[in-house]
Design an enzyme around this catalytic site. Structure first.
Site, mmCIF file in Angstrom:
data_model
loop_
_atom_site.group_PDB
_atom_site.id
_atom_site.type_symbol
_atom_site.label_atom_id
_atom_site.label_comp_id
_atom_site.label_asym_id
_atom_site.label_seq_id
_atom_site.Cartn_x
_atom_site.Cartn_y
_atom_site.Cartn_z
ATOM 1 N N GLY A 141 81.980 136.682 -45.383
ATOM 2 C CA GLY A 141 81.565 135.513 -46.151
ATOM 3 C C GLY A 141 80.376 134.793 -45.558
ATOM 4 N N ILE A 142 80.397 134.571 -44.240
ATOM 5 C CA ILE A 142 79.278 133.891 -43.589
ATOM 6 C C ILE A 142 78.021 134.746 -43.678
ATOM 7 C CG2 ILE A 142 78.399 133.000 -41.391
ATOM 8 C CD1 ILE A 142 81.356 132.419 -40.647
ATOM 9 N N VAL A 220 77.271 133.349 -33.849
ATOM 10 C CA VAL A 220 78.049 132.284 -34.483
ATOM 11 C C VAL A 220 79.455 132.795 -34.817
ATOM 12 C CG1 VAL A 220 76.057 131.053 -35.410
ATOM 13 C CG2 VAL A 220 77.124 132.866 -36.777
ATOM 14 N N GLY A 221 79.836 133.927 -34.195
ATOM 15 C CA GLY A 221 81.152 134.507 -34.435
ATOM 16 C C GLY A 221 82.157 134.006 -33.416
ATOM 17 N N ARG A 222 82.347 134.771 -32.358
ATOM 18 C CA ARG A 222 83.257 134.388 -31.284
ATOM 19 C C ARG A 222 82.611 134.696 -29.946
ATOM 20 N NH1 ARG A 222 85.074 131.500 -34.213
ATOM 21 N NH2 ARG A 222 87.145 131.345 -35.164
ATOM 22 N N GLU A 251 84.729 128.523 -23.336
ATOM 23 C CA GLU A 251 84.526 127.269 -24.046
ATOM 24 C C GLU A 251 85.612 126.288 -23.615
ATOM 25 O OE1 GLU A 251 84.277 127.545 -28.288
ATOM 26 O OE2 GLU A 251 82.601 128.945 -28.245
ATOM 27 N N HIS A 270 79.821 124.661 -30.526
ATOM 28 C CA HIS A 270 80.848 125.113 -31.478
ATOM 29 C C HIS A 270 81.197 124.007 -32.470
ATOM 30 C CE1 HIS A 270 84.319 128.249 -31.859
ATOM 31 N NE2 HIS A 270 83.882 127.843 -33.039
ATOM 32 N N ALA A 272 79.652 123.944 -35.813
ATOM 33 C CA ALA A 272 79.263 124.282 -37.182
ATOM 34 C C ALA A 272 80.442 124.191 -38.139
ATOM 35 C CB ALA A 272 78.660 125.688 -37.233
#
Length: 309
Positions: A141-142, A220-222, A251, A270, A272
């Site tokens: 989706g992203i 922007v995933g993990r 993180e 983190h 977004a």
């Protein structure tokens, strides 16, 4: 459908859900579904027998699987897959452009004297001397939303997914198990991969060496998909030109970590799809899952505990 939301109340989400006819209750014992907006598995209550399924308000669930909260034979959980396509895609594009144009490097230099040096090494997405090649690893989706945002730049897009199935807007699609050559062909690489056993540490020193020295890597995933120490070395040694990171490992990133000081690494903490953003996007996801549950159909974002997402 009666639902209980906790540990916090997200009013925008409540309004979207109740507009669809669902009823919020004040006690979990009176609910049919639990809506969880806590990212920490230690804050999850014991599920009473009346809870048929759980709506999780974030995408990542690996920490809940590791903690034994989500199990293959337990109460079904649904995540927020697809909910944050727009904000995360915008964040990805912003990081890529910011790093390409050396915003952090100039801010750190705090001097106009670096103008010539930065100008000579900045990158561009638009078609300057032929279309730039963009690779999107994890074209869900992203990724699909990112493709829409990239279209005005006239780039060539290679989408990488597990199956190699077609992705609208992509110039080509490559299955993940055949993607070795893609790393070295791209000018911009966007990583939107989930955290699974297969993706943990996938992007390491060898992967960075396979990339172009001029490549910009955006994650922007993990954070767990990248070996952080290898990324630091790649940025310092010039294996790649720069990185844009919305996620890192660990993180939160500790104060004083080398990534903070590298001028060719632009980061955001983190945010977004933080709670501030998420509460405006989850109502539609819950409503779709609830409708499927009531019809006896598969819920669109049900978590596969064995696959990890």
């Amino acid at each position: 459908m009666k639902y209980f939301m906790g540990p916090e109340t997200w009013q925008p989400m409540v309004e979207d859900i109740e507009a669809a006819g669902h009823q919020r209750v004040s006690n979990i014992e009176d609910a049919e579904v639990y809506i969880n907006n806590a990212p920490n598995p230690r804050r999850i209550p014991e599920m009473p027998a009346n809870i048929g399924w759980v709506q999780h308000c974030y995408t990542g669930v690996n920490q809940f699987i590791d903690a034994g909260v989500i199990t293959p034979d337990g109460v079904p959980w649904c995540n927020s897959a697809g909910a944050f396509a727009q904000p995360v895609a915008e964040s990805a594009l912003g990081l890529a452009l910011s790093q390409a144009h050396h915003h952090k490097a100039f801010a750190q230099a705090a001097s106009w004297s670096v103008a010539k040096e930065l100008d000579e090494s900045q990158a561009w997405l638009y078609n300057q001397q032929g279309p730039k090649r963009v690779a999107i690893f994890g074209a869900g989706g992203i990724g699909k939303q990112l493709i829409k945002l990239l279209q005005p730049f006239g780039v060539h897009i290679t989408a990488v997914n597990r199956s190699g199935r077609a992705v609208e807007g992509a110039d080509e699609v490559v299955p993940m198990d055949q993607a070795e050559s893609v790393w070295g062909e791209a000018d911009f690489i966007f990583c939107i991969l989930p955290a699974t056993k297969d993706t943990e540490g996938l992007i390491d020193a060898a992967t960075f060496r396979a990339m172009k020295p001029s490549a910009i890597f955006v994650n922007v995933g993990r954070g767990s998909t990248v070996v952080t120490e290898d990324l630091v070395a790649a940025l310092r040694d010039g294996d790649i030109a720069g990185a844009g990171l919305e996620v890192m490992d660990p993180e939160p990133l500790p104060d004083g970590h080398p990534l903070h000081d590298l001028p060719n690494c632009t980061m955001t903490p983190h945010m977004a799809a933080s709670a501030h953003v998420a509460q405006y996007h989850l109502g539609a996801i819950f409503n779709a899952n609830a409708a499927a549950w009531e019809r006896g159909e598969a819920m669109p974002t049900r978590v596969d505990a064995e696959a990890g997402y």
